[in-house]
Design a protein around this motif. Structure first.
Motif, PDB file in Angstrom:
ATOM      1  N   ASP A 164       0.966  -1.199   0.104  1.00  0.00           N
ATOM      2  CA  ASP A 164      -0.033  -0.294  -0.009  1.00  0.00           C
ATOM      3  C   ASP A 164       1.126   1.164   0.165  1.00  0.00           C
ATOM      4  O   ASP A 164       1.697   1.301   1.246  1.00  0.00           O
ATOM      5  CB  ASP A 164      -0.814  -0.112   1.060  1.00  0.00           C
ATOM      6  N   LEU A 165       1.017   1.542  -0.939  1.00  0.00           N
ATOM      7  CA  LEU A 165       1.742   3.284  -0.922  1.00  0.00           C
ATOM      8  C   LEU A 165       1.083   4.651  -0.961  1.00  0.00           C
ATOM      9  O   LEU A 165       1.716   5.435  -1.100  1.00  0.00           O
ATOM     10  CB  LEU A 165       1.998   3.177  -3.010  1.00  0.00           C
ATOM     11  N   SER A 166      -0.309   4.294  -0.278  1.00  0.00           N
ATOM     12  CA  SER A 166      -0.858   5.720  -0.386  1.00  0.00           C
ATOM     13  C   SER A 166       0.249   6.108   0.650  1.00  0.00           C
ATOM     14  O   SER A 166      -0.290   7.811   0.622  1.00  0.00           O
ATOM     15  CB  SER A 166      -2.090   5.401  -0.224  1.00  0.00           C
ATOM     16  N   PRO A 167       0.614   6.303   2.385  1.00  0.00           N
ATOM     17  CA  PRO A 167       0.491   7.166   2.812  1.00  0.00           C
ATOM     18  C   PRO A 167       2.149   7.472   2.107  1.00  0.00           C
ATOM     19  O   PRO A 167       2.789   8.506   2.707  1.00  0.00           O
ATOM     20  CB  PRO A 167       1.537   6.104   3.533  1.00  0.00           C
ATOM     21  N   ILE A 168       2.987   6.836   0.905  1.00  0.00           N
ATOM     22  CA  ILE A 168       3.658   7.817   0.761  1.00  0.00           C
ATOM     23  C   ILE A 168       3.639   9.638  -0.313  1.00  0.00           C
ATOM     24  O   ILE A 168       4.066   9.972  -1.091  1.00  0.00           O
ATOM     25  CB  ILE A 168       4.538   7.119  -0.667  1.00  0.00           C
ATOM     26  N   VAL A 169       1.725   9.236  -0.738  1.00  0.00           N
ATOM     27  CA  VAL A 169       1.631  10.350  -1.406  1.00  0.00           C
ATOM     28  C   VAL A 169       0.739  11.347  -0.370  1.00  0.00           C
ATOM     29  O   VAL A 169       0.348  11.078   0.197  1.00  0.00           O
ATOM     30  CB  VAL A 169       0.198   9.677  -2.412  1.00  0.00           C
ATOM     31  N   ASP A 170       1.309  12.806  -1.124  1.00  0.00           N
ATOM     32  CA  ASP A 170       1.898  13.391  -0.115  1.00  0.00           C
ATOM     33  C   ASP A 170       0.884  14.403  -0.182  1.00  0.00           C
ATOM     34  O   ASP A 170       0.024  14.977   0.248  1.00  0.00           O
ATOM     35  CB  ASP A 170       3.030  14.243   0.344  1.00  0.00           C
ATOM     36  N   ALA A 171       0.329  14.863  -1.468  1.00  0.00           N
ATOM     37  CA  ALA A 171      -0.380  15.933  -2.142  1.00  0.00           C
ATOM     38  C   ALA A 171      -1.235  15.834  -3.294  1.00  0.00           C
ATOM     39  O   ALA A 171       0.342  14.782  -4.399  1.00  0.00           O
ATOM     40  CB  ALA A 171      -0.025  17.179  -2.128  1.00  0.00           C
ATOM     41  N   THR A 172      -1.559  15.949  -4.214  1.00  0.00           N
ATOM     42  CA  THR A 172      -1.830  16.034  -6.078  1.00  0.00           C
ATOM     43  C   THR A 172      -2.907  16.874  -5.661  1.00  0.00           C
ATOM     44  O   THR A 172      -3.052  17.617  -5.128  1.00  0.00           O
ATOM     45  CB  THR A 172      -3.023  14.805  -6.075  1.00  0.00           C
ATOM     46  N   PHE A 173      -1.919  17.464  -6.998  1.00  0.00           N
ATOM     47  CA  PHE A 173      -2.162  19.011  -8.254  1.00  0.00           C
ATOM     48  C   PHE A 173      -2.453  18.540  -9.927  1.00  0.00           C
ATOM     49  O   PHE A 173      -1.838  17.650  -9.828  1.00  0.00           O
ATOM     50  CB  PHE A 173      -1.594  19.512  -8.194  1.00  0.00           C
ATOM     51  N   PRO A 174      -3.604  19.294  -9.798  1.00  0.00           N
ATOM     52  CA  PRO A 174      -3.966  19.208 -11.650  1.00  0.00           C
ATOM     53  C   PRO A 174      -2.362  19.677 -12.086  1.00  0.00           C
ATOM     54  O   PRO A 174      -1.485  20.604 -11.477  1.00  0.00           O
ATOM     55  CB  PRO A 174      -4.669  20.225 -11.600  1.00  0.00           C
ATOM     56  N   LEU A 175      -2.568  18.889 -13.685  1.00  0.00           N
ATOM     57  CA  LEU A 175      -1.870  19.633 -14.246  1.00  0.00           C
ATOM     58  C   LEU A 175      -0.358  20.898 -14.201  1.00  0.00           C
ATOM     59  O   LEU A 175       0.133  21.811 -13.851  1.00  0.00           O
ATOM     60  CB  LEU A 175      -1.307  18.892 -15.427  1.00  0.00           C
ATOM     61  N   ILE A 176      -2.208  22.027 -14.257  1.00  0.00           N
ATOM     62  CA  ILE A 176      -1.825  23.170 -14.255  1.00  0.00           C
ATOM     63  C   ILE A 176      -1.275  23.596 -13.498  1.00  0.00           C
ATOM     64  O   ILE A 176      -1.157  24.928 -13.643  1.00  0.00           O
ATOM     65  CB  ILE A 176      -3.375  23.955 -15.158  1.00  0.00           C
ATOM     66  N   SER A 189       9.679  21.302   3.373  1.00  0.00           N
ATOM     67  CA  SER A 189      10.675  20.127   3.885  1.00  0.00           C
ATOM     68  C   SER A 189       9.769  19.853   5.108  1.00  0.00           C
ATOM     69  O   SER A 189       8.918  21.208   5.993  1.00  0.00           O
ATOM     70  CB  SER A 189      12.550  19.382   4.226  1.00  0.00           C
ATOM     71  N   PRO A 190       8.685  18.463   5.784  1.00  0.00           N
ATOM     72  CA  PRO A 190       9.154  17.627   5.076  1.00  0.00           C
ATOM     73  C   PRO A 190       7.972  16.656   3.912  1.00  0.00           C
ATOM     74  O   PRO A 190       6.778  17.440   4.653  1.00  0.00           O
ATOM     75  CB  PRO A 190       9.637  16.401   6.339  1.00  0.00           C
ATOM     76  N   SER A 191       8.448  16.323   2.845  1.00  0.00           N
ATOM     77  CA  SER A 191       7.606  16.043   1.890  1.00  0.00           C
ATOM     78  C   SER A 191       6.989  14.887   1.149  1.00  0.00           C
ATOM     79  O   SER A 191       8.973  14.283   1.509  1.00  0.00           O
ATOM     80  CB  SER A 191       6.826  17.122   0.854  1.00  0.00           C
ATOM     81  N   TYR A 192       6.893  13.898   1.076  1.00  0.00           N
ATOM     82  CA  TYR A 192       7.035  12.503   0.402  1.00  0.00           C
ATOM     83  C   TYR A 192       6.291  13.265  -1.458  1.00  0.00           C
ATOM     84  O   TYR A 192       6.743  14.241  -1.413  1.00  0.00           O
ATOM     85  CB  TYR A 192       5.658  11.483   0.752  1.00  0.00           C
ATOM     86  N   ARG A 193       5.684  11.795  -1.929  1.00  0.00           N
ATOM     87  CA  ARG A 193       5.555  11.946  -2.897  1.00  0.00           C
ATOM     88  C   ARG A 193       4.226  13.637  -3.427  1.00  0.00           C
ATOM     89  O   ARG A 193       3.144  13.238  -2.855  1.00  0.00           O
ATOM     90  CB  ARG A 193       5.553  10.930  -3.646  1.00  0.00           C
ATOM     91  N   VAL A 194       4.520  14.336  -3.996  1.00  0.00           N
ATOM     92  CA  VAL A 194       3.724  15.046  -5.197  1.00  0.00           C
ATOM     93  C   VAL A 194       3.189  14.650  -6.368  1.00  0.00           C
ATOM     94  O   VAL A 194       4.110  14.059  -7.498  1.00  0.00           O
ATOM     95  CB  VAL A 194       4.045  16.845  -4.936  1.00  0.00           C
ATOM     96  N   MET A 195       1.879  14.837  -6.913  1.00  0.00           N
ATOM     97  CA  MET A 195       1.323  14.150  -7.616  1.00  0.00           C
ATOM     98  C   MET A 195       0.982  15.060  -9.126  1.00  0.00           C
ATOM     99  O   MET A 195      -0.567  15.819  -8.098  1.00  0.00           O
ATOM    100  CB  MET A 195       0.448  12.515  -7.162  1.00  0.00           C
ATOM    101  N   LEU A 196       0.895  14.615  -9.860  1.00  0.00           N
ATOM    102  CA  LEU A 196       0.281  16.017 -11.043  1.00  0.00           C
ATOM    103  C   LEU A 196      -0.166  15.006 -11.802  1.00  0.00           C
ATOM    104  O   LEU A 196       0.133  13.839 -12.220  1.00  0.00           O
ATOM    105  CB  LEU A 196       1.532  15.991 -11.792  1.00  0.00           C
ATOM    106  N   HIS A 197      -1.811  15.229 -11.696  1.00  0.00           N
ATOM    107  CA  HIS A 197      -2.758  14.831 -12.275  1.00  0.00           C
ATOM    108  C   HIS A 197      -2.902  15.493 -13.468  1.00  0.00           C
ATOM    109  O   HIS A 197      -4.022  17.039 -13.797  1.00  0.00           O
ATOM    110  CB  HIS A 197      -4.317  14.952 -11.473  1.00  0.00           C
ATOM    111  N   PRO A 198      -2.844  15.198 -14.980  1.00  0.00           N
ATOM    112  CA  PRO A 198      -3.425  15.916 -16.320  1.00  0.00           C
ATOM    113  C   PRO A 198      -4.402  16.267 -16.765  1.00  0.00           C
ATOM    114  O   PRO A 198      -5.057  15.560 -16.073  1.00  0.00           O
ATOM    115  CB  PRO A 198      -2.460  15.709 -17.744  1.00  0.00           C
TER     116      PRO A 198
END
Ligand SMILES: [Zn+2]
Length: 339
Positions: A306-318, A330-339
């Motif tokens: 389960d990698l959900s604890p690694i996802v710190d935040a999500t943002f739209p691509l724009i 800091s500290p942050s884990y993975r920030v994800m972009l959603h096109p």
């Protein structure tokens, strides 16, 4: 045309219109669903690592197949996939199962059309079909983390880590935590060392047997906790001090894994007599063979990790500029972009 987020200079992000990529006979066109901001791209953004501009980053990706080339048979339109490296299958490295050394390894991680970079921070991406791996119904953000997970799986395989072995991971950022998760799944007793208490708490929540705050006596504390030393030390933070600590805490026949790069880099001294007398090995690790990516994708697809604890935040691509700011705080884990 399609949208892409380009790093156009230090601390500069631009949303640009670029031509839709053209599909070749062995390629697939992917509609990107999630893309992770890797440490490499964060360092280029902050200027810590040098790059040509503009750069369209993004090599931790998952997406849906929107079109396939005429020779593609392993996937079909609509399949949900992770994206890994390619290999020719016929060179010496490939025939030895070491396709990390194949000239085509990074083939999928280049972008044509006036931009440099792997090209995953965009609405669509071309990938050769041997570099995509079906991921079932796994959540997109976790699927996108198959690539960094594959690097930790690669490390455990090169170290030959097995049930009953012991390890200490230096650094509890994203890559340190992924190493921790893989080593725990492999049956090891694992300690994690970091300066930051919040990161250590995260490591505890992800199964670390022991967390230790970095400090001058860290070598003694590791050796005391592991009766004289560990089988493997993973340097998941790149510094001379960490490398020296990681080397010192090994028991006889121990292996140091040089997992992190450092910017700027400081060489560290290795005493050849110590290596000789203690039969120490040093293993460098970067990226992964395709088989490691396949294992990572299967673990995610089947819910075994389960990698959900690694996802710190999500943002739209724009909103990529805000995403880069978040990822480099800091500290942050993975920030994800959603096109
Ligand atoms: Zn090859």
């Amino acid at each position: 045309m399609m949208k892409a987020a380009a790093i156009s200079g230090v601390k500069q992000i631009q949303i640009v219109d670029v031509p839709m990529p053209v599909i070749g006979p062995r390629d697939v066109l992917l509609k990107i669903k999630s893309a992770g901001l890797c440490t490499w791209e964060q360092r280029i953004y902050t200027g810590q690592a040098k790059s040509d501009y503009p750069l369209v980053g993004g090599h931790e990706n998952a997406g849906e197949i929107a079109a396939i080339g005429e020779l593609v048979t392993n996937v079909k339109v609509g399949d949900r996939v992770t994206m890994g490296s390619s290999s020719c299958g016929t060179c010496r490295a490939c025939l030895r199962g070491q396709d990390k050394g194949c000239a085509e390894h990074f083939l999928n991680f280049s972008l044509k059309g006036g931009f440099y970079g792997p090209g995953g921070f965009a609405e669509y991406k071309i990938h050769r079909s041997d570099g995509v791996f079906p991921v079932g119904n796994a959540p997109w953000d976790q699927a996108a983390l198959a690539e960094p997970l594959s690097c930790a799986i690669h490390a455990a395989r090169l170290l030959d880590a097995r049930l009953g072995d012991t390890a200490v991971v230096f650094g509890a950022g994203t890559m340190g935590l992924l190493n921790l998760m893989v080593l725990k799944k492999s049956g090891l007793r694992v300690a994690v060392v970091d300066v930051n208490e919040a990161r250590l708490a995260k490591a505890t929540s992800l199964g670390a047997d022991l967390v230790l705050q970095a400090g001058p006596d860290i070598r003694d504390r590791v050796k005391a906790a592991f009766l004289g030393g560990v089988d493997f030390s993973i340097a998941a933070y790149g510094s001379e001090e960490v490398n020296q600590d990681a080397l010192d805490v090994l028991n006889t026949r121990g292996k140091i894994c040089l997992f992190a790069s450092a910017h700027p880099v400081t060489p560290f001294a290795i005493d050849p007599n110590l290596m000789h007398n203690r039969e120490t090995s040093a293993v460098g690790v970067v990226s992964a063979d395709r088989r490691d990516h396949a294992v990572a994708t299967d673990l995610i697809a089947t819910g075994q990790i389960d990698l959900s604890p690694i996802v710190d935040a999500t943002f739209p691509l724009i909103e990529a500029a805000a995403a880069f700011e978040r990822a480099t705080s800091s500290p942050s884990y993975r920030v994800m972009l959603h096109p």
